[in-house]
Design a protein around this motif. Structure first.
Motif, short mmCIF file in Angstrom:
data_model
loop_
_atom_site.label_atom_id
_atom_site.label_comp_id
_atom_site.label_asym_id
_atom_site.label_seq_id
_atom_site.Cartn_x
_atom_site.Cartn_y
_atom_site.Cartn_z
N ARG A 71 0.72 -1.30 0.10
CA ARG A 71 -0.09 0.07 0.00
C ARG A 71 0.82 1.35 -0.12
NH1 ARG A 71 -3.95 0.59 4.55
NH2 ARG A 71 -3.13 2.55 5.62
N ASN B 31 -5.54 4.41 -1.21
CA ASN B 31 -5.17 3.41 -2.06
C ASN B 31 -6.28 2.87 -2.95
OD1 ASN B 31 -2.51 1.94 -1.34
ND2 ASN B 31 -3.07 3.08 0.48
N THR C 211 -7.91 -3.79 -4.96
CA THR C 211 -7.56 -3.58 -3.39
C THR C 211 -8.19 -5.00 -2.78
OG1 THR C 211 -9.83 -2.47 -2.91
CG2 THR C 211 -7.60 -1.18 -3.72
#
Length: 176
Positions: free
Chosen positions: A106, A121, A138
């Motif tokens: 990240r 992110n 993610t």
């Protein structure tokens, strides 16, 4: 002579396919779409558990153990190259090191809250997907939103993997 197997499932109502095959694991949250778009994994057995041993057996029969082993080694190498490239940039944190073909990391600027980092992110992932170069989605690990690379494409090169990390870093810097 080689033979190939392909299955086709025909139904009158597409909802029947969704009812049978749809799955929504954490690592696919970014790829979910609305009802107007089709996620083909919701329409067939690709992400379900049944018949995985048959798929493995067919793959081993078609390709052989050496080719399968080389493909696995290539995926591991791609993830290791990604991790190595991540280490070249200051604001990145490796959350789980390269294992098999996966690396989780990240963008972690100091001074931002965990919620702000999670949001950042997610935005980096969205920008990368919109860019079209790579699908870096993610997932949640240890309560953090992290970027996840699962590198299994057999034609991906070291330069392409390193370029993916460079692009992610550029995106991160552009939206800090």
């Amino acid at each position: 002579m080689q033979t190939y197997c392909c299955s086709v499932i025909l139904v009158k109502e597409k909802q029947h396919l969704r009812n049978c095959f749809s799955t929504h694991p954490e690592y696919l949250k970014d790829a979910e779409t609305g009802e107007e778009q089709i996620n083909y994994w919701d329409m067939g057995p690709e992400l379900t558990r049944p018949a995985r041993s048959l798929k493995l057996w067919m793959t081993l029969q078609a390709l052989g153990t050496n080719a399968v082993g080389e493909a696995i080694e290539h995926g591991v190498q791609l993830a290791e190259w990604a991790e190595d490239e991540i280490k070249n940039y200051n604001h990145w944190e490796i959350v789980s090191p390269a294992q098999l073909a996966i690396v989780n990391f990240r963008y972690a600027l100091t001074g931002l809250s965990d919620q702000e980092l999670d949001s950042l992110n997610k935005r980096i992932s969205q920008e990368m997907v919109e860019n079209g170069y790579a699908s870096v989605l993610t997932t949640q690990l240890n309560g953090k939103t992290v970027l996840r690379i699962c590198a299994i494409h057999p034609d991906t090169t070291e330069d392409e993997m390193r370029n993916t990390i460079q692009l992610l870093s550029n995106i991160g810097r552009s939206i800090e």
